[in-house]
Design an enzyme around this catalytic site. Structure first.
Site, PDB file in Angstrom:
ATOM      1  N   GLN A  13      70.527  39.698  19.839  1.00 40.59           N
ATOM      2  CA  GLN A  13      70.488  40.021  21.274  1.00 40.59           C
ATOM      3  C   GLN A  13      69.024  40.165  21.651  1.00 40.59           C
ATOM      4  O   GLN A  13      68.183  40.014  20.713  1.00 40.59           O
ATOM      5  CB  GLN A  13      71.062  41.188  21.585  1.00 40.59           C
ATOM      6  CG  GLN A  13      70.703  42.517  21.150  1.00 40.59           C
ATOM      7  CD  GLN A  13      71.503  43.581  21.314  1.00 40.59           C
ATOM      8  OE1 GLN A  13      72.612  43.747  21.463  1.00 40.59           O
ATOM      9  NE2 GLN A  13      70.842  44.997  21.289  1.00 40.59           N
ATOM     10  N   GLY A  14      68.600  40.251  22.839  1.00 40.62           N
ATOM     11  CA  GLY A  14      67.299  40.734  23.563  1.00 40.62           C
ATOM     12  C   GLY A  14      66.381  39.484  23.070  1.00 40.62           C
ATOM     13  O   GLY A  14      66.553  38.092  23.214  1.00 40.62           O
ATOM     14  N   TYR A  24      56.957  55.199  16.733  1.00 39.12           N
ATOM     15  CA  TYR A  24      56.845  53.831  17.265  1.00 39.12           C
ATOM     16  C   TYR A  24      55.550  53.306  17.246  1.00 39.12           C
ATOM     17  O   TYR A  24      55.339  52.226  16.766  1.00 39.12           O
ATOM     18  CB  TYR A  24      57.720  53.679  18.754  1.00 39.12           C
ATOM     19  CG  TYR A  24      57.615  52.332  19.036  1.00 39.12           C
ATOM     20  CD1 TYR A  24      58.950  51.344  18.801  1.00 39.12           C
ATOM     21  CD2 TYR A  24      57.140  51.710  20.493  1.00 39.12           C
ATOM     22  CE1 TYR A  24      58.657  50.332  19.085  1.00 39.12           C
ATOM     23  CE2 TYR A  24      57.372  50.558  20.816  1.00 39.12           C
ATOM     24  CZ  TYR A  24      57.982  49.749  20.122  1.00 39.12           C
ATOM     25  OH  TYR A  24      58.329  48.343  20.450  1.00 39.12           O
ATOM     26  N   VAL A  36      60.461  45.176  27.969  1.00 39.87           N
ATOM     27  CA  VAL A  36      61.592  43.839  28.108  1.00 39.87           C
ATOM     28  C   VAL A  36      62.930  44.375  28.617  1.00 39.87           C
ATOM     29  O   VAL A  36      63.583  45.367  27.972  1.00 39.87           O
ATOM     30  CB  VAL A  36      61.464  43.019  27.014  1.00 39.87           C
ATOM     31  CG1 VAL A  36      62.292  41.536  27.295  1.00 39.87           C
ATOM     32  CG2 VAL A  36      60.035  42.825  26.507  1.00 39.87           C
ATOM     33  N   ARG A  56      68.386  52.780  25.998  1.00 42.84           N
ATOM     34  CA  ARG A  56      67.311  53.965  25.946  1.00 42.84           C
ATOM     35  C   ARG A  56      67.283  54.733  27.455  1.00 42.84           C
ATOM     36  O   ARG A  56      67.287  55.755  27.517  1.00 42.84           O
ATOM     37  CB  ARG A  56      65.909  53.119  25.529  1.00 42.84           C
ATOM     38  CG  ARG A  56      65.759  53.381  24.302  1.00 42.84           C
ATOM     39  CD  ARG A  56      64.383  52.695  23.938  1.00 42.84           C
ATOM     40  NE  ARG A  56      64.436  51.454  23.729  1.00 42.84           N
ATOM     41  CZ  ARG A  56      63.273  50.646  24.425  1.00 42.84           C
ATOM     42  NH1 ARG A  56      62.460  51.281  25.040  1.00 42.84           N
ATOM     43  NH2 ARG A  56      63.468  49.399  24.382  1.00 42.84           N
TER      44      ARG A  56
HETATM   45  P1  NAD Z   1      67.512  44.982  21.032  1.00 42.06           P
HETATM   46  O1  NAD Z   1      66.609  46.355  20.382  1.00 42.06           O
HETATM   47  O2  NAD Z   1      68.009  45.137  22.130  1.00 42.06           O
HETATM   48  O3  NAD Z   1      68.253  44.348  19.635  1.00 42.06           O
HETATM   49  C1  NAD Z   1      67.669  44.590  18.444  1.00 42.06           C
HETATM   50  C2  NAD Z   1      68.691  43.770  17.588  1.00 42.06           C
HETATM   51  O4  NAD Z   1      68.245  44.056  16.185  1.00 42.06           O
HETATM   52  C3  NAD Z   1      70.077  43.774  17.555  1.00 42.06           C
HETATM   53  O5  NAD Z   1      70.671  42.667  17.520  1.00 42.06           O
HETATM   54  C4  NAD Z   1      70.532  44.693  16.384  1.00 42.06           C
HETATM   55  O6  NAD Z   1      71.738  44.319  15.823  1.00 42.06           O
HETATM   56  C5  NAD Z   1      69.338  44.247  15.513  1.00 42.06           C
HETATM   57  N1  NAD Z   1      69.146  44.883  14.162  1.00 42.06           N
HETATM   58  C6  NAD Z   1      69.135  46.308  14.178  1.00 42.06           C
HETATM   59  N2  NAD Z   1      68.997  46.666  13.036  1.00 42.06           N
HETATM   60  C7  NAD Z   1      68.936  45.716  12.005  1.00 42.06           C
HETATM   61  C8  NAD Z   1      68.485  45.460  10.790  1.00 42.06           C
HETATM   62  N3  NAD Z   1      68.494  46.615   9.831  1.00 42.06           N
HETATM   63  N4  NAD Z   1      68.729  44.115  10.290  1.00 42.06           N
HETATM   64  C9  NAD Z   1      68.668  43.113  11.175  1.00 42.06           C
HETATM   65  N5  NAD Z   1      69.016  43.172  12.377  1.00 42.06           N
HETATM   66  C10 NAD Z   1      69.184  44.502  12.748  1.00 42.06           C
HETATM   67  O7  NAD Z   1      66.135  43.728  20.832  1.00 42.06           O
HETATM   68  P2  NAD Z   1      64.771  43.887  21.555  1.00 42.06           P
HETATM   69  O8  NAD Z   1      64.840  45.030  22.532  1.00 42.06           O
HETATM   70  O9  NAD Z   1      64.546  42.456  22.084  1.00 42.06           O
HETATM   71  O10 NAD Z   1      63.687  44.276  20.421  1.00 42.06           O
HETATM   72  C11 NAD Z   1      63.460  43.662  19.530  1.00 42.06           C
HETATM   73  C12 NAD Z   1      62.038  43.789  19.047  1.00 42.06           C
HETATM   74  O11 NAD Z   1      61.225  43.678  20.097  1.00 42.06           O
HETATM   75  C13 NAD Z   1      61.832  44.958  18.196  1.00 42.06           C
HETATM   76  O12 NAD Z   1      61.008  44.774  17.194  1.00 42.06           O
HETATM   77  C14 NAD Z   1      61.159  46.007  19.380  1.00 42.06           C
HETATM   78  O13 NAD Z   1      60.400  46.994  18.884  1.00 42.06           O
HETATM   79  C15 NAD Z   1      60.346  44.987  19.911  1.00 42.06           C
HETATM   80  N6  NAD Z   1      59.983  45.136  21.386  1.00 42.06           N
HETATM   81  C16 NAD Z   1      60.964  45.384  22.310  1.00 42.06           C
HETATM   82  C17 NAD Z   1      60.472  45.860  23.537  1.00 42.06           C
HETATM   83  C18 NAD Z   1      61.465  46.017  24.731  1.00 42.06           C
HETATM   84  O14 NAD Z   1      61.032  46.819  25.778  1.00 42.06           O
HETATM   85  N7  NAD Z   1      62.952  45.473  24.557  1.00 42.06           N
HETATM   86  C19 NAD Z   1      59.020  45.895  23.893  1.00 42.06           C
HETATM   87  C20 NAD Z   1      58.163  45.939  22.950  1.00 42.06           C
HETATM   88  C21 NAD Z   1      58.621  45.352  21.768  1.00 42.06           C
END
Ligand code: NAD
Length: 246
Positions: free
Chosen positions: A17-18, A148, A181, A189
Site C-alpha cells: 500500500q501507499g 522517527y 503523503v 494516524r
Molecule cells: P503505509 O505506512 O501506509 O504502509 C506501510 C506498508 O509497510 C504496509 O503495506 C505494511 O504491511 C508494510 N509493512 C509494515 N511492516 C512491515 C514489515 N515488517 N515488513 C514488510 N512490510 C511491512 O505506507 P507509506 O505511508 O507509504 O510509508 C512507506 C514509507 O514511506 C515508510 O518508510 C514511511 O516512513 C515513509 N514516509 C511516509 C510518509 C507519509 O506521509 N505517508 C512521509 C514520509 C516518509
C-alpha cells in the site's frame, strides 16, 4: 518507446500500500520486472494481476527470511527500500521500546536488506538503491517525531555511506525525503487524534502548496532515481515536500 526500466529487475519492500504500491505499479508500467514484497501477503498479492509484477510475503524484521529471499531472487538492478513506520511523541513521551522499534524497522531492516542484495548487484556490475527516508530527519524537525526523525536521519547517513563505498562499482544509492503523503497509514494516524478533522487540517497546513502529496508523486521520483536518467546522482537525500521546509 521502450520503458525506462526495460530489462531491469526491481525488488521492493513494503509494497502492499501507499508509496510502495504506487512505486511497484510505476516501475512495472516502465517495463521493470518487479518483485513486490510486503508482510501483508494478501494485500500485496493484489498487485500480482498487473503485468510485470510478481508478489511475495516478506517481513523485513525476519532477517533470515530477507537473506533467503535475496539468495532466491538473485541479482537485482533496482532495490527500493520502503519499509518504515512513524512513531508519535517527543523525547519525554517516547518509550525506549518505541525508540528501539523505530530503529529496528526503519534502520536495522534497511541494513539487512541492503547487505543481502548488494553482493548480487555488485555481481551484476551495478544498480540503483533507493531508500525511503523522510523530510523529517536530518533535513528538518516537526513536533512529536523524536524516534522517527532520528531514525530517518540515520537512513540518510546510511544512504551516503553506501553511495561513497560503492561508487566505483556502479552502485548508486539515494534517499527520498517526502513530507506528508496521503497513504493508508496516514489515515490511521489522523484517525488516532481526538479531532481527526482538525488533525488533517494541521497536516495540510504544514504543506506550503496547500495539499498533501500523492503516493504517485513519490513514485515518479522513485522511478527517476531507479532508472538511468539519474545516472550522475548518488548519495543524495532528495526532498519532495511541497515546499514544507522552504
Ligand atoms: P503505509 O505506512 O501506509 O504502509 C506501510 C506498508 O509497510 C504496509 O503495506 C505494511 O504491511 C508494510 N509493512 C509494515 N511492516 C512491515 C514489515 N515488517 N515488513 C514488510 N512490510 C511491512 O505506507 P507509506 O505511508 O507509504 O510509508 C512507506 C514509507 O514511506 C515508510 O518508510 C514511511 O516512513 C515513509 N514516509 C511516509 C510518509 C507519509 O506521509 N505517508 C512521509 C514520509 C516518509
Amino acid at each position: 518507446m521502450a520503458g525506462r526500466l526495460e530489462g531491469k529487475k526491481c525488488f521492493l519492500t513494503a509494497a502492499a500500500q501507499g508509496i510502495g504500491r504506487a512505486t511497484a505499479l510505476r516501475f512495472a508500467a516502465e517495463g521493470g520486472e518487479v518483485i513486490a514484497t510486503d508482510v501483508n501477503e494478501a494485500l500485496v498479492g493484489e498487485l500480482a494481476s498487473t503485468p510485470g509484477i510478481t508478489t511475495r510475503r516478506l517481513d523485513v524484521l525476519d532477517h533470515d527470511a530477507v537473506r533467503a529471499m535475496a539468495a532466491e531472487v538473485g541479482p537485482v538492478d533496482v532495490l527500493f527500500n520502503c519499509a518504515g513506520y512513524v512513531d508519535h511523541g517527543n523525547l519525554l513521551d517516547t518509550k525506549l521500546e518505541k525508540w528501539d522499534f523505530s530503529f529496528e524497522l526503519n534502520c536495522r531492516s534497511l541494513f539487512v536488506v541492503t547487505q543481502s542484495f548488494l553482493p548480487g548487484m555488485l555481481e551484476n556490475g551495478g544498480g540503483s538503491i533507493v531508500n525511503v527516508a523522510s523530510v523529517v530527519s536530518s533535513e528538518m524537525a516537526v513536533a512529536n517525531r523524536c524516534a522517527y526523525g532520528a531514525s530517518k536521519g540515520a537512513v540518510i547517513g546510511f544512504t551516503k555511506s553506501v553511495a561513497a563505498d560503492y561508487i566505483g562499482q556502479g552502485i548508486r544509492c539515494n534517499a527520498i525525503c517526502p513530507a506528508t503523503v496521503q497513504t493508508p497509514s496516514l489515515d490511521d494516524r489522523i484517525n488516532a487524534f481526538d479531532d481527526p478533522v482538525a488533525a488533517r487540517k494541521d497536516f495540510i497546513a504544514r504543506q506550503k502548496m496547500g495539499r498533501l502529496a500523492t503516493p504517485e508523486e513519490i513514485a515518479d521520483l522513485a522511478l527517476y532515481l531507479a532508472c538511468d536518467e539519474s545516472r550522475y546522482i548518488t548519495g543524495q537525500p532528495m526532498v519532495i515536500d511541497g515546499g514544507m521546509h522552504l
